[in-house]
Design a protein around this motif. Structure first.
Motif, mmCIF file in Angstrom:
data_model
loop_
_atom_site.group_PDB
_atom_site.id
_atom_site.type_symbol
_atom_site.label_atom_id
_atom_site.label_comp_id
_atom_site.label_asym_id
_atom_site.label_seq_id
_atom_site.Cartn_x
_atom_site.Cartn_y
_atom_site.Cartn_z
ATOM 1 N N TYR A 225 0.832 -1.213 0.000
ATOM 2 C CA TYR A 225 0.000 0.000 0.000
ATOM 3 C C TYR A 225 0.867 1.264 0.000
ATOM 4 C CZ TYR A 225 -4.786 -1.808 0.438
ATOM 5 O OH TYR A 225 -6.009 -2.394 0.199
ATOM 6 N N ASN B 110 -2.893 -7.454 2.158
ATOM 7 C CA ASN B 110 -4.236 -7.955 2.444
ATOM 8 C C ASN B 110 -4.720 -7.488 3.815
ATOM 9 O OD1 ASN B 110 -6.616 -9.597 2.246
ATOM 10 N ND2 ASN B 110 -5.582 -11.157 3.463
ATOM 11 N N GLY C 76 -5.224 -3.717 4.038
ATOM 12 C CA GLY C 76 -6.505 -3.400 3.404
ATOM 13 C C GLY C 76 -7.684 -3.628 4.337
ATOM 14 N N LYS C 77 -7.613 -4.686 5.143
ATOM 15 C CA LYS C 77 -8.714 -4.973 6.077
ATOM 16 C C LYS C 77 -8.883 -3.848 7.095
ATOM 17 C CE LYS C 77 -8.684 -10.029 5.806
ATOM 18 N NZ LYS C 77 -8.578 -11.313 6.557
ATOM 19 N N PHE D 294 -7.861 -0.658 6.688
ATOM 20 C CA PHE D 294 -8.292 0.543 5.964
ATOM 21 C C PHE D 294 -9.782 0.475 5.608
ATOM 22 C CE2 PHE D 294 -3.723 1.227 4.249
ATOM 23 C CZ PHE D 294 -3.383 1.882 5.420
ATOM 24 N N ASP D 295 -10.272 -0.711 5.264
ATOM 25 C CA ASP D 295 -11.686 -0.860 4.894
ATOM 26 C C ASP D 295 -12.608 -0.505 6.053
ATOM 27 O OD1 ASP D 295 -11.038 -1.647 2.354
ATOM 28 O OD2 ASP D 295 -11.295 -3.795 2.713
ATOM 29 N N VAL D 296 -12.155 -0.767 7.283
ATOM 30 C CA VAL D 296 -12.969 -0.425 8.456
ATOM 31 C C VAL D 296 -12.779 1.040 8.828
ATOM 32 C CG1 VAL D 296 -13.438 -0.958 10.884
ATOM 33 C CG2 VAL D 296 -12.850 -2.801 9.302
ATOM 34 N N GLU E 19 -11.926 3.721 6.861
ATOM 35 C CA GLU E 19 -12.397 4.741 5.917
ATOM 36 C C GLU E 19 -13.830 5.206 6.176
ATOM 37 O OE1 GLU E 19 -11.541 3.227 2.052
ATOM 38 O OE2 GLU E 19 -9.452 3.895 2.082
ATOM 39 N N PRO E 20 -14.802 4.304 6.461
ATOM 40 C CA PRO E 20 -16.148 4.793 6.775
ATOM 41 C C PRO E 20 -16.183 5.697 8.006
ATOM 42 C CG PRO E 20 -16.206 2.451 6.251
ATOM 43 C CD PRO E 20 -14.762 2.837 6.359
ATOM 44 N N GLU F 135 -14.963 9.093 6.750
ATOM 45 C CA GLU F 135 -15.978 9.757 5.920
ATOM 46 C C GLU F 135 -17.112 10.310 6.783
ATOM 47 O OE1 GLU F 135 -15.757 10.409 2.804
ATOM 48 O OE2 GLU F 135 -13.924 9.265 2.407
ATOM 49 N N LYS G 178 -4.678 7.810 7.386
ATOM 50 C CA LYS G 178 -4.870 6.349 7.393
ATOM 51 C C LYS G 178 -3.592 5.625 7.785
ATOM 52 C CE LYS G 178 -6.547 4.593 3.669
ATOM 53 N NZ LYS G 178 -6.833 4.404 2.231
#
Length: 489
Positions: free
Chosen positions: A112, A242, A245-246, A248-250, A252-253, A256, A294
């Motif tokens: 990343y 991988n 990413g897990k 970051f996926d949590v 980012e919301p 936002e 992040k």
């Protein structure tokens, strides 16, 4: 014929010139290499590879007795210099700090493009300086940490409540897991004011962080033979990406949602780190933007959880192994705080023996026993030349237990720090630098120190602890995980 002779003469001249150049380079190389630190051969490294992986600084300590306090390892295209003396450490951290201010990073750290945003791995640059300034002036300043302490206070209540339930059921508590989850909750609430872990799942989150740490400490062929990078033969970079990413996926919301909330007129700040970073970003997006936030969050969670949890577990093990010391710290807490009460951050200054226990714990069990640096150019340290580009590791674990530096070096004795002015957060005393030193000192050390005092003090003051199966504390294996049964104080 003249042309042929001319060509032959030219070839002879070129050959002689080439031989002269090669000889000159060989002499220079021998002269340069003669001043390099000594070290084990490649075959010796291979023979000790298993022990180096399992017990790195203990094995290195054995090799240090053979090769000295400044030792060189050469594997593939990577040269590593190991520093195991306070004199040499001072030269790295202070005298030549600017020349050793960068860090070599592992190939897995490029997942990343983390190395391009991470405060831990960025070279000293305008971006690094800006991020560092934000840490000192905003995120980890005394004012900011005081403002966010209520967030950690609420999570401490939950932690102690969980342990209290285990006490009522006479259940065994795994101290490291309890400390690990507490550290995660302290850090995520300090950053987000929200139970981030709940969104991932306690077990899954621990698995993610543990896996990221494991990939960073797994020997990787790419780090020694960079030409293999495009193949990633062990798959470590892909595996790390991988798990990055897990997280970051949590995250980012959350980011936002917070950015949307901040646009509302009646928004009231929680004084958490995310608000501070977003406010700076809104004022000047050139200083810090979403990607930096992040990756900073990733650094904070991965670097600040397992290391702190490990330290707490080891200190608890030492206290249970030394009942007299445990009794002394309990007595101080009872007199200053009151039996059964949790420790608050504002109490730390009034607890000199607890502070001494933490310092002694950090000496015996430093969270980062090998502190990394990288040489920007050839530098002489003590009597040896450190070559440009070499990875330099300061062997803090060895220095902290060196009998030539510490009296009764292998004895857990907090009393040695009662009249000491050593401040581990500053890293200016080179015999005790658990958080590093110089411009690369850990920026979050002030938060880590608060967390350790509050959690350890509360563990001790709110509960008595007994080992499983009524084991005698003298029979403890201090290298094993600590599992104990809490009893309400």
């Amino acid at each position: 014929m003249d042309t042929v002779v001319s060509v032959v003469l030219l070839l002879i001249m070129l050959a002689c010139t080439l031989m002269f150049m090669l000889r000159h380079l060989h002499v220079r190389s021998r002269k340069s290499n003669s001043n390099l630190p000594p070290g084990p051969s490649f075959l010796t490294i291979i023979r000790n590879s298993l022990e180096l992986h399992k017990k790195p600084y203990q094995t290195i300590a054995k090799l240090t007795k053979v090769y000295g306090p400044i030792m060189r390892f050469k594997v593939g295209q990577t040269t590593t210099i190991l520093i195991s003396s306070t004199k040499a450490a001072k030269e790295i951290f202070q005298t030549h700090d600017t020349l050793f201010s960068d860090r070599a990073y592992f190939d897995v750290g490029t997942a990343y493009n983390h190395n391009q945003y991470s405060l831990i791995f960025l070279p000293v640059s305008p971006l690094w300086q800006e991020l560092r300034k934000i840490c000192h002036e905003n995120l980890f300043s005394t004012k900011s940490l005081d403002a966010s302490q209520d967030l950690r206070h609420n999570k401490l209540h939950r932690l102690l409540s969980d342990i209290r339930q285990s006490s009522l059921k006479e259940e065994t508590v795994d101290i490291k897991i309890a400390a690990f989850m507490a550290c995660i909750n302290f850090l995520t609430y300090t950053f987000l004011s929200h139970d981030f872990v709940h969104c991932v799942g306690d077990g899954e989150y621990k698995h993610i962080v543990t896996t990221i740490l494991e990939t960073h400490f797994t020997p990787n062929l790419v780090d020694y033979f960079p030409m293999l990078r495009m193949f990633d033969p062990q798959g470590l970079r892909r595996h790390t990406a991988n798990y990055f990413g897990k997280l970051f996926d949590v995250l980012e919301p959350f980011m936002e949602k917070r950015m949307k909330m901040r646009r509302e007129k009646d928004y009231v700040t929680n004084n958490d780190m995310l608000d501070i970073l977003l406010e700076i970003s809104e004022r000047n997006n050139d200083k810090i933007h979403k990607k930096h936030i992040k990756h900073f969050f990733l650094d904070l969670l991965v670097a600040g959880t397992d290391t702190t949890a490990y330290g707490l577990e080891r200190i608890m093990s030492e206290l249970m192994h030394n009942p007299e010391t445990m009794s002394k710290v309990k007595q101080e807490l009872a007199e200053i705080i009151g039996v059964g009460k949790y420790v608050e951050e504002s109490d730390i200054a009034r607890l000199p023996y607890l502070r001494a226990v933490i310092k002694e714990g950090l000496r015996m069990h430093p969270p980062a026993p090998l502190v990394p640096r990288r040489a920007k150019r050839d530098v002489q340290v003590c009597e040896y030349m450190i070559p440009e580009g070499a990875q330099v590791l300061i062997n803090v674990g060895f220095i902290c237990r060196n009998p030539e530096v510490w009296e009764n070096a292998h004895v857990f004795s907090p009393e040695r720090f009662l009249d000491s002015d050593i401040d581990v957060k500053l890293g200016r005393d080179f015999k005790l630098t658990p958080f590093g030193s110089g411009r690369r000192i850990c920026p979050g050390s002030s938060l880590a120190i608060r967390m350790m005092h509050v959690m350890l003090g509360s563990f001790i003051n709110c509960f008595h602890w007994k080992l499983e199966n009524n084991m005698d504390p003298k029979d403890m294996d201090l290298d094993q995980s600590l599992k104990a049964i809490p009893i309400l104080a």
